[in-house]
Write a protein that holds these residues in place. Structure first.
Motif, PDB file in Angstrom:
ATOM      1  N   ALA A 225       0.866  -1.172   0.000  1.00 42.15           N
ATOM      2  CA  ALA A 225       0.000   0.000   0.000  1.00 42.15           C
ATOM      3  C   ALA A 225       0.899   1.217   0.000  1.00 42.15           C
ATOM      4  O   ALA A 225       1.797   1.336   0.843  1.00 42.15           O
ATOM      5  CB  ALA A 225      -0.894   0.008   1.237  1.00 42.15           C
ATOM      6  N   LEU A 226       0.644   2.115  -0.919  1.00 39.40           N
ATOM      7  CA  LEU A 226       1.542   3.253  -1.108  1.00 39.40           C
ATOM      8  C   LEU A 226       0.739   4.531  -1.158  1.00 39.40           C
ATOM      9  O   LEU A 226      -0.255   4.615  -1.867  1.00 39.40           O
ATOM     10  CB  LEU A 226       2.287   3.064  -2.435  1.00 39.40           C
ATOM     11  CG  LEU A 226       3.257   4.145  -2.856  1.00 39.40           C
ATOM     12  CD1 LEU A 226       4.528   3.991  -2.070  1.00 39.40           C
ATOM     13  CD2 LEU A 226       3.561   4.025  -4.326  1.00 39.40           C
ATOM     14  N   ALA A 227       1.156   5.529  -0.411  1.00 33.30           N
ATOM     15  CA  ALA A 227       0.540   6.854  -0.488  1.00 33.30           C
ATOM     16  C   ALA A 227       1.606   7.825  -0.955  1.00 33.30           C
ATOM     17  O   ALA A 227       2.679   7.911  -0.370  1.00 33.30           O
ATOM     18  CB  ALA A 227      -0.005   7.273   0.875  1.00 33.30           C
ATOM     19  N   LEU A 228       1.278   8.575  -1.972  1.00 36.86           N
ATOM     20  CA  LEU A 228       2.292   9.336  -2.710  1.00 36.86           C
ATOM     21  C   LEU A 228       1.868  10.781  -2.860  1.00 36.86           C
ATOM     22  O   LEU A 228       0.687  11.082  -3.011  1.00 36.86           O
ATOM     23  CB  LEU A 228       2.391   8.690  -4.105  1.00 36.86           C
ATOM     24  CG  LEU A 228       3.497   9.080  -5.051  1.00 36.86           C
ATOM     25  CD1 LEU A 228       4.788   8.505  -4.561  1.00 36.86           C
ATOM     26  CD2 LEU A 228       3.188   8.544  -6.419  1.00 36.86           C
ATOM     27  N   LEU A 229       2.826  11.692  -2.842  1.00 37.47           N
ATOM     28  CA  LEU A 229       2.559  13.065  -3.235  1.00 37.47           C
ATOM     29  C   LEU A 229       3.043  13.177  -4.678  1.00 37.47           C
ATOM     30  O   LEU A 229       4.248  13.207  -4.917  1.00 37.47           O
ATOM     31  CB  LEU A 229       3.330  14.032  -2.331  1.00 37.47           C
ATOM     32  CG  LEU A 229       2.631  14.464  -1.048  1.00 37.47           C
ATOM     33  CD1 LEU A 229       2.411  13.307  -0.109  1.00 37.47           C
ATOM     34  CD2 LEU A 229       3.420  15.529  -0.367  1.00 37.47           C
ATOM     35  N   PRO A 230       2.171  13.254  -5.618  1.00 42.13           N
ATOM     36  CA  PRO A 230       2.558  13.035  -7.020  1.00 42.13           C
ATOM     37  C   PRO A 230       3.585  14.025  -7.566  1.00 42.13           C
ATOM     38  O   PRO A 230       4.460  13.657  -8.328  1.00 42.13           O
ATOM     39  CB  PRO A 230       1.249  13.155  -7.801  1.00 42.13           C
ATOM     40  CG  PRO A 230       0.184  13.164  -6.808  1.00 42.13           C
ATOM     41  CD  PRO A 230       0.737  13.521  -5.499  1.00 42.13           C
ATOM     42  N   ALA A 231       3.473  15.287  -7.205  1.00 43.22           N
ATOM     43  CA  ALA A 231       4.357  16.266  -7.841  1.00 43.22           C
ATOM     44  C   ALA A 231       5.815  15.986  -7.542  1.00 43.22           C
ATOM     45  O   ALA A 231       6.671  16.042  -8.427  1.00 43.22           O
ATOM     46  CB  ALA A 231       3.974  17.662  -7.369  1.00 43.22           C
ATOM     47  N   SER A 232       6.104  15.677  -6.279  1.00 45.08           N
ATOM     48  CA  SER A 232       7.497  15.468  -5.923  1.00 45.08           C
ATOM     49  C   SER A 232       7.873  13.992  -5.913  1.00 45.08           C
ATOM     50  O   SER A 232       9.048  13.659  -5.828  1.00 45.08           O
ATOM     51  CB  SER A 232       7.768  16.055  -4.539  1.00 45.08           C
ATOM     52  OG  SER A 232       6.798  15.580  -3.636  1.00 45.08           O
TER      53      SER A 232
END
Lengths: 245, 361
Positions: free
Chosen positions: A186-193
């Motif tokens: 399970a991965l939570a990502l901040l897409p821009a960086s």
């Protein structure tokens, strides 16, 4: 993987998707008028609802107030009818507490808490139907709800689950694929960086495959971001039309 | 982590979460061979008999990174464990005691071991195996459990740190290396223990602690010049004055009240209203002794009264030493002694001009 082929020879999964394909996502913001922010998301059959209150004054003991930041309080609850068998305890059990903790950690990192010292932001997530990828759906719904509440964040927080079957990385697992017992990430990502807010995996996965699974999850999360972005823009457009701009 | 005080109670949920991950990696993923007859016994009526294994982890000293230590301890304990042997014949299940048949070890496929990484300054710095001080100030923690076949059993990032892909991959490689070393250590320790048990030597917890070694704080040696210590010591001895001869002769006024030595003269000036019932101040030449209260602990009033040079600290006749009454109960016990001593007392007290005061019983 008892008797059920998670990935066919032609590369189709149980529900007919390709390996890196996401399920259909539909989302709406502002579903409740009373709460500061709310959102509803459907990822395939997984349905999650998120509600945000805040920033407001700390409820309960004043001593918990942080002098320089806002306190983020997350609660996760899954409805008794959300799973195949009726759930006895919708909240307060171990898994709910853990999920709440993970959500809190994710959002504490993403929300600009320095802008609201000594206050509290409440995020309540409710899962109405659980068909795999509940953590991801909760995070995505909560992101939309926080945006709906107007609380500033560093970036979208987009989450997706990923698995590994037969040498291929699968994105966005459904319940059937999760129950098969293979590795799940399970991965939570901040897409821009591209920064990872939360990473969780429990299963046996060989180190060499980790990169591929991470890649698949990151790509899926970015796809989720595209969709969520579209939803937000649509919502803003509708709201401004109503306001008569 | 900002929200992680070092009181274990408040951070328990975080710790629990990670321990869950450790135990999942043990229990969930066919870590133990569950299906052979040894662990699951199914008799002809279809009832399942199951062994239950319990692992208790006791933390003796927390100097950081308890997760890693706990996972290693749990694994080694399970590898070391022996369960009673069992045989199944149709419906009958026979359990053998350790005397009848040697206990059997658990069949363990792999040994997942956790490795923790602490992140500082938004991921700029990475520390493996953080100590307690480092844990207090870290931004977040990444726990990776790997076994020696380089299979990742669990990954958990916590503390809301922002990681990059490459960091995670690098950490997993470091974890792989570390776990290989640790697994070797474990194997060696287990073999050693088995060998020692077979040969009849000493084994166990006490033996595992190396002797002659301070395991707690260690101070560096500071060089000290001791070449002329003897001469210096002799000089000091020669110049010093002999210590005063002190003989303590307690003056027992009443049970529970005694005086040793002479006090210092009151240098506070005239204190007309001040309390003069200070027992320790030693007294004037007038001591008030309550009637009926005599020491019976081996010293009589007469003895103390007959001390030469009654302790005189001030000539003031205003100063009185009043000895407060001890508890009433003791007096009752000592009523017998009064009669005995009464003959002596008058004569002595008369000689010493002591006032007698009736007790207000």
């Amino acid at each position: 993987m008892a008797g059920l082929e998670l990935l066919s020879d032609q590369g189709y999964r149980v529900d007919g998707r390709r390996a890196g394909e996401l399920r259909k996502i539909q989302a709406r913001m502002g579903v409740f008028s009373q709460a500061d922010g709310s959102a509803y998301i459907e990822q395939g059959n997984t349905k999650a609802l998120a509600v945000v209150y805040g920033p407001h004054e700390i409820r309960g003991s004043r001593s918990r107030a942080l002098p320089d930041r806002a306190l983020v309080n997350c609660q996760y609850s899954s409805a008794t009818f959300s799973t195949g068998e009726r759930k006895r305890r919708p909240h307060g059990d171990r898994k709910s507490c853990e999920m709440g903790l993970q959500l809190r950690q994710t959002f504490e990192a993403a929300i600009l808490t320095q802008l609201h010292p000594r206050s509290q932001i409440d995020i309540y997530v409710q899962v109405l139907q659980a068909d795999g990828g509940t953590y991801a759906a909760c995070v995505n719904a909560a992101t939309l709800a926080v945006l709906d509440a107007g609380i500033p964040m560093r970036d979208f927080v987009c989450a997706c689950s990923a698995g590994f079957v037969d040498g291929t990385a699968l994105a966005d697992l459904s319940h059937v694929e999760e129950a098969a017992g293979g590795p799940q990430l399970a991965l939570a990502l901040l897409p821009a960086s591209g920064q990872i807010a939360l990473l969780e995996m429990d299963a046996r996965l060989h180190e060499d495959h980790l990169e591929r699974v991470l890649e698949a999850a990151a790509r899926a999360a970015r796809d989720v971001h595209t969709l969520l972005d579209r939803v937000v823009r649509q919502h803003v457009r509708e709201a401004s039309v109503l306001l008569g701009d | 982590m900002a929200d992680k005080p070092m009181i274990i109670g408040t951070s328990r949920s975080h710790l629990e979460q990670i321990m869950d991950a450790v135990l999942w990696s043990l229990g969930k993923q066919e870590f133990l061979d569950r299906f052979p007859v040894n662990l699951f016994l199914q008799n002809s009526t279809g009832q399942l008999k199951v062994w239950q294994i319990r692992v208790d982890l006791h933390l003796l000293n927390h100097d950081g990174n308890i997760i890693d230590a706990a996972s290693i301890a749990a694994i080694v304990a399970l590898c070391h464990f022996r369960r009673p042997d069992v045989s199944v014949q149709g419906d009958e299940v026979t359990l053998y005691t350790p005397e009848e048949r040697d206990p059997v070890p658990l069949s363990i496929h792999h040994m997942p071991i956790c490795v923790s990484f602490a992140f500082f300054q938004q991921g700029t710095f990475l520390l493996v195996d953080p100590s307690e001080r480092e844990e207090r100030v870290m931004d977040g923690l990444l726990v990776i459990a790997v076994n020696k076949h380089r299979e990742i059993c669990t990954i958990q990032s916590s503390g809301g740190i922002m990681l990059l892909n490459e960091q995670v991959l690098r950490c997993s490689k470091i974890a792989g290396v570390k776990v290989a070393e640790i697994t070797e250590l474990i194997q060696k320790a287990l073999e050693n223990d088995q060998k020692v048990r077979k040969e009849g030597g000493k084994f166990g917890f006490a033996e595992s602690i190396a002797k002659q070694r301070i395991t707690a704080f260690k101070m560096e040696e500071a060089p000290v010049d001791t070449s002329d210590v003897e001469e210096k010591a002799e000089e000091i001895l020669a110049e010093a004055e002999p210590p005063p001869d002190v003989v303590s002769k307690p003056v027992l006024w009443t049970p529970g009240t005694a005086q040793i030595g002479e006090g210092v003269e009151n240098s506070w000036g005239d204190l007309e209203d001040s309390e003069k019932e200070d027992e320790d101040e030693g007294g004037s030449d007038e001591a008030i002794i309550f009637k009926g209260v005599r020491m019976d602990v081996g010293m009589e009033v007469s003895n103390t009264g007959s001390q030469e040079a009654p302790i005189v600290l001030s000539d003031s006749e205003e100063e009185e030493t009043i000895i407060l009454e001890p508890d009433k109960n003791p007096k009752k016990i000592r009523t017998q002694t009064i009669s005995a001593k009464q003959e002596k007392a008058p004569s002595k007290t008369a000689a010493k001009k002591r006032k007698k005061k009736r007790t207000a019983n």
